[in-house]
Design a protein around this motif. Structure first.
Motif, PDB file in Angstrom:
ATOM      1  N   GLY A 106       0.770  -1.049  -0.031  1.00  0.00           N
ATOM      2  CA  GLY A 106       0.103   0.014  -0.067  1.00  0.00           C
ATOM      3  C   GLY A 106       0.817   1.291   0.142  1.00  0.00           C
ATOM      4  O   GLY A 106       2.076   1.269   0.166  1.00  0.00           O
ATOM      5  N   ALA A 107       0.279   2.463  -0.435  1.00  0.00           N
ATOM      6  CA  ALA A 107       1.187   3.602  -0.256  1.00  0.00           C
ATOM      7  C   ALA A 107       1.446   3.831   1.055  1.00  0.00           C
ATOM      8  O   ALA A 107       0.492   4.020   1.680  1.00  0.00           O
ATOM      9  N   GLY A 108       2.542   4.120   1.362  1.00  0.00           N
ATOM     10  CA  GLY A 108       3.159   4.465   2.721  1.00  0.00           C
ATOM     11  C   GLY A 108       3.488   3.253   3.726  1.00  0.00           C
ATOM     12  O   GLY A 108       3.939   3.616   4.552  1.00  0.00           O
ATOM     13  N   GLN A 109       3.486   2.296   2.762  1.00  0.00           N
ATOM     14  CA  GLN A 109       3.847   1.115   3.718  1.00  0.00           C
ATOM     15  C   GLN A 109       5.278   0.875   3.818  1.00  0.00           C
ATOM     16  O   GLN A 109       5.806   1.163   2.875  1.00  0.00           O
ATOM     17  N   VAL A 110       5.844   0.695   4.979  1.00  0.00           N
ATOM     18  CA  VAL A 110       7.456   0.372   5.280  1.00  0.00           C
ATOM     19  C   VAL A 110       7.762  -0.837   4.519  1.00  0.00           C
ATOM     20  O   VAL A 110       7.164  -2.006   4.903  1.00  0.00           O
ATOM     21  N   LEU A 111       8.941  -0.690   3.739  1.00  0.00           N
ATOM     22  CA  LEU A 111       9.428  -1.711   2.879  1.00  0.00           C
ATOM     23  C   LEU A 111      10.623  -2.120   3.665  1.00  0.00           C
ATOM     24  O   LEU A 111      11.323  -3.313   3.672  1.00  0.00           O
ATOM     25  N   ALA A 112      11.618  -1.092   4.373  1.00  0.00           N
ATOM     26  CA  ALA A 112      12.680  -1.503   5.055  1.00  0.00           C
ATOM     27  C   ALA A 112      13.014  -0.545   5.793  1.00  0.00           C
ATOM     28  O   ALA A 112      12.388   0.654   5.796  1.00  0.00           O
ATOM     29  N   THR A 113      13.982  -0.863   6.902  1.00  0.00           N
ATOM     30  CA  THR A 113      14.479   0.379   7.691  1.00  0.00           C
ATOM     31  C   THR A 113      15.812   0.420   7.519  1.00  0.00           C
ATOM     32  O   THR A 113      16.622  -0.566   7.565  1.00  0.00           O
ATOM     33  N   LEU A 114      16.555   1.520   7.824  1.00  0.00           N
ATOM     34  CA  LEU A 114      18.007   1.797   7.712  1.00  0.00           C
ATOM     35  C   LEU A 114      18.739   2.514   8.924  1.00  0.00           C
ATOM     36  O   LEU A 114      17.796   3.375   9.741  1.00  0.00           O
ATOM     37  N   TYR A 115      19.850   1.898   9.268  1.00  0.00           N
ATOM     38  CA  TYR A 115      20.518   2.760  10.350  1.00  0.00           C
ATOM     39  C   TYR A 115      21.278   3.452   9.826  1.00  0.00           C
ATOM     40  O   TYR A 115      22.264   3.298   9.225  1.00  0.00           O
ATOM     41  N   SER A 116      21.367   5.056  10.304  1.00  0.00           N
ATOM     42  CA  SER A 116      21.888   5.921   9.415  1.00  0.00           C
ATOM     43  C   SER A 116      22.552   7.035  10.355  1.00  0.00           C
ATOM     44  O   SER A 116      21.515   7.916  11.167  1.00  0.00           O
ATOM     45  N   PRO A 117      23.649   7.128  10.761  1.00  0.00           N
ATOM     46  CA  PRO A 117      24.273   8.378  11.662  1.00  0.00           C
ATOM     47  C   PRO A 117      23.835   9.635  10.923  1.00  0.00           C
ATOM     48  O   PRO A 117      23.393  10.730  12.019  1.00  0.00           O
ATOM     49  N   GLU A 118      23.711   9.926   9.735  1.00  0.00           N
ATOM     50  CA  GLU A 118      23.345  11.211   8.963  1.00  0.00           C
ATOM     51  C   GLU A 118      21.890  11.412   9.389  1.00  0.00           C
ATOM     52  O   GLU A 118      21.498  12.732   9.829  1.00  0.00           O
ATOM     53  N   PHE A 119      20.917  10.568   9.503  1.00  0.00           N
ATOM     54  CA  PHE A 119      19.552  10.664   9.824  1.00  0.00           C
ATOM     55  C   PHE A 119      19.422  11.002  11.385  1.00  0.00           C
ATOM     56  O   PHE A 119      18.649  11.814  11.539  1.00  0.00           O
ATOM     57  N   LEU A 120      20.232  10.166  12.098  1.00  0.00           N
ATOM     58  CA  LEU A 120      20.113  10.510  13.585  1.00  0.00           C
ATOM     59  C   LEU A 120      20.773  11.779  13.763  1.00  0.00           C
ATOM     60  O   LEU A 120      20.077  12.648  14.620  1.00  0.00           O
ATOM     61  N   ALA A 121      21.651  12.523  13.184  1.00  0.00           N
ATOM     62  CA  ALA A 121      22.421  13.802  13.537  1.00  0.00           C
ATOM     63  C   ALA A 121      21.280  14.915  12.967  1.00  0.00           C
ATOM     64  O   ALA A 121      21.070  15.905  13.743  1.00  0.00           O
ATOM     65  N   ALA A 122      20.652  14.636  11.980  1.00  0.00           N
ATOM     66  CA  ALA A 122      19.589  15.441  11.552  1.00  0.00           C
ATOM     67  C   ALA A 122      18.389  15.650  12.516  1.00  0.00           C
ATOM     68  O   ALA A 122      17.733  16.606  12.641  1.00  0.00           O
ATOM     69  N   GLN A 123      17.944  14.502  13.112  1.00  0.00           N
ATOM     70  CA  GLN A 123      16.983  14.282  14.233  1.00  0.00           C
ATOM     71  C   GLN A 123      17.426  15.190  15.488  1.00  0.00           C
ATOM     72  O   GLN A 123      16.491  15.860  16.057  1.00  0.00           O
ATOM     73  N   SER A 124      18.529  15.210  15.863  1.00  0.00           N
ATOM     74  CA  SER A 124      19.273  15.633  17.006  1.00  0.00           C
ATOM     75  C   SER A 124      19.156  17.034  16.822  1.00  0.00           C
ATOM     76  O   SER A 124      18.550  17.815  17.521  1.00  0.00           O
ATOM     77  N   ASP A 125      19.459  17.670  15.607  1.00  0.00           N
ATOM     78  CA  ASP A 125      19.187  19.142  15.238  1.00  0.00           C
ATOM     79  C   ASP A 125      17.783  19.699  15.273  1.00  0.00           C
ATOM     80  O   ASP A 125      17.606  20.635  15.916  1.00  0.00           O
ATOM     81  N   PHE A 126      16.915  18.610  14.880  1.00  0.00           N
ATOM     82  CA  PHE A 126      15.497  19.194  14.797  1.00  0.00           C
ATOM     83  C   PHE A 126      14.912  19.058  16.388  1.00  0.00           C
ATOM     84  O   PHE A 126      14.406  20.016  16.708  1.00  0.00           O
ATOM     85  N   LEU A 127      15.439  18.282  17.164  1.00  0.00           N
ATOM     86  CA  LEU A 127      14.870  18.092  18.635  1.00  0.00           C
ATOM     87  C   LEU A 127      15.630  19.290  19.270  1.00  0.00           C
ATOM     88  O   LEU A 127      14.850  19.974  20.278  1.00  0.00           O
ATOM     89  N   LEU A 128      16.859  19.657  19.117  1.00  0.00           N
ATOM     90  CA  LEU A 128      17.429  20.844  19.706  1.00  0.00           C
ATOM     91  C   LEU A 128      16.657  22.091  19.408  1.00  0.00           C
ATOM     92  O   LEU A 128      16.840  22.808  20.408  1.00  0.00           O
ATOM     93  N   ALA A 129      16.451  22.301  18.045  1.00  0.00           N
ATOM     94  CA  ALA A 129      15.904  23.304  17.738  1.00  0.00           C
ATOM     95  C   ALA A 129      14.368  23.483  18.518  1.00  0.00           C
ATOM     96  O   ALA A 129      14.234  24.552  18.881  1.00  0.00           O
ATOM     97  N   HIS A 130      13.514  22.733  18.700  1.00  0.00           N
ATOM     98  CA  HIS A 130      12.624  22.667  19.139  1.00  0.00           C
ATOM     99  C   HIS A 130      12.772  22.714  20.636  1.00  0.00           C
ATOM    100  O   HIS A 130      11.961  23.672  21.259  1.00  0.00           O
ATOM    101  N   GLU A 131      13.458  22.313  21.466  1.00  0.00           N
ATOM    102  CA  GLU A 131      13.720  22.508  22.721  1.00  0.00           C
ATOM    103  C   GLU A 131      14.257  23.915  23.101  1.00  0.00           C
ATOM    104  O   GLU A 131      13.845  24.488  23.933  1.00  0.00           O
ATOM    105  N   ARG A 132      14.938  24.507  22.251  1.00  0.00           N
ATOM    106  CA  ARG A 132      15.668  25.922  22.449  1.00  0.00           C
ATOM    107  C   ARG A 132      14.345  26.790  22.062  1.00  0.00           C
ATOM    108  O   ARG A 132      14.040  27.674  22.815  1.00  0.00           O
ATOM    109  N   LEU A 133      13.691  26.449  21.167  1.00  0.00           N
ATOM    110  CA  LEU A 133      12.276  27.346  20.916  1.00  0.00           C
ATOM    111  C   LEU A 133      11.320  27.222  22.139  1.00  0.00           C
ATOM    112  O   LEU A 133      10.829  28.246  22.354  1.00  0.00           O
TER     113      LEU A 133
END
Length: 377
Positions: A106-133
């Motif tokens: 189906g549209a939006g169905q999960v096909l696979a998952t990846l471990y990515s340090p780059e993606f984790l770093a981007a999430q950290s930036d997002f969470l930190l930005a919201h915490e400061r806000l």
């Protein structure tokens, strides 16, 4: 002397008479050889028990409306505008794979998952930005616009890296509602459309780079029958013409379609042009790569005798149908046929409208005829 002459004349007359009789005899023989064989066709008697069992069914053939058609063959292909590729936008390692080739997704169905340090770093930036806000708003800072813009930019970066709206909503919920500021452990690769998986390149533990194609998805609810039309028929073909598509896997089925497009170049080797017939395929019965035959309607409707393909049997290297003389007696009638697809044939010669033929169980009648011939021999 006169008696000798008289005998001579009698002998000559006898010779002429013999020659005339011989000539007449030869003429009769030649006439007999030139006359066609007018012996009636052999009758085939079917046991009444076989007829009563319902194994043999007889129908009266009638004229039906049949349009002139062009018969072409080809294969089923996905429509390119109804396909999608799933690729990774980050470098990472495949953690899990949840689907294989041939699976419906189906549209939006999960096909696979990846471990990515780059993606984790981007999430950290997002969470930190919201915490400061959040902290700035709680402290009553007069202007939080800059911090809000940073939070928005960090969210957009997550989207660019492949986070789906559902995943972004989950991260935002953790940051804004739960106040946990906990990142997702893995990037989820989702199918952008509903369809069937046609390619799977992801395997658990595989290290992949950004841009790697991992899955192919095709929406097969509508497909193309891509057929080869000969150059001589191109003047009769145009976009929008109706077509009936048949496949050997579904001998009694006809799939309706229309010409969607014609390619622009004739192949020099075969003098053919690719014609694409778009065909609805809601049950996904037509598969990519399947061989098909298509009859494209190109002309006016004309009367024709059409019957089932099973009514035609091969006997003595010719096609025949079995015409009913009575309920249990048949005669083999040579015919010329043209296949129409969908288990139907047109009888082009040898049969008249109104005659009754065996449309089911004709092979039983052929077997009975073969037994009769063996008995006569």
């Amino acid at each position: 002397m006169s008696r000798f002459v008289q005998h001579l004349h009698e002998a000559a007359g006898l010779a002429v008479a013999i020659l005339l009789l011989a000539s007449a005899g030869c003429g009769q023989n030649r006439a007999a050889e030139s006359e066609p064989d007018k012996r009636p066709d052999s009758l085939i008697h079917l046991p009444a028990a076989v007829f009563r069992s319902g194994e043999v069914q007889v129908e009266e053939v009638r004229l039906q409306g049949l349009a002139d058609t062009v018969v072409v063959s080809g294969t089923i292909e996905p429509i390119p505008t109804r396909t999608a590729h799933v690729s990774s936008r980050v470098t990472g390692t495949v953690v899990s794979v949840t689907a294989v080739v041939g699976d419906r997704v189906g549209a939006g169905q999960v096909l696979a998952t990846l471990y990515s340090p780059e993606f984790l770093a981007a999430q950290s930036d997002f969470l930190l930005a919201h915490e400061r806000l959040d902290n700035a708003r709680l402290s009553g800072a007069p202007d939080t616009t800059a911090l809000a813009n940073i939070a928005l930019s960090s969210r957009q970066r997550l989207s660019f890296l492949g986070a789906a709206p559902a995943d972004l909503a989950e991260v935002e919920h953790r940051a804004l509602v739960e106040k946990t500021h906990k990142a997702l452990n893995e990037l989820r690769l989702r199918s952008p459309i509903a369809g069937v998986l046609t390619e799977v390149e992801a395997t658990i533990g595989r290290h992949i780079g950004a841009g790697s194609d991992l899955f192919g998805v095709a929406d097969l609810s509508r497909v193309w029958a891509v057929v080869d039309a000969y150059e001589r028929d191109l003047g009769r073909l145009r976009v929008g013409q109706q077509a009936a598509v048949s496949a050997s896997a579904f001998a009694s089925r006809l799939f309706a379609g229309r010409i969607a497009s014609l390619e622009g170049t004739v192949k020099e080797e075969t003098r053919t042009l690719k014609v694409r017939i778009e065909t609805p395929n809601p049950a996904l019965e037509l598969k990519p790569g399947m061989f098909v035959t298509a009859r494209i309607v190109t002309g006016e409707v004309r009367p024709a005798i059409v019957t089932s393909e099973g009514a035609v049997q091969a006997m003595d290297d010719r096609d025949v149908v079995f015409v009913a003389v009575s309920d249990t007696t048949f005669v083999a009638r040579p015919v010329e046929v043209r296949k129409l697809g969908g288990n139907r044939v047109e009888i082009t010669r040898g049969l008249r409208a109104g005659e009754r033929v065996a449309v089911q169980g004709a092979f039983l009648i052929r077997s009975q005829a073969s037994k009769s011939q063996l008995g006569d021999d």
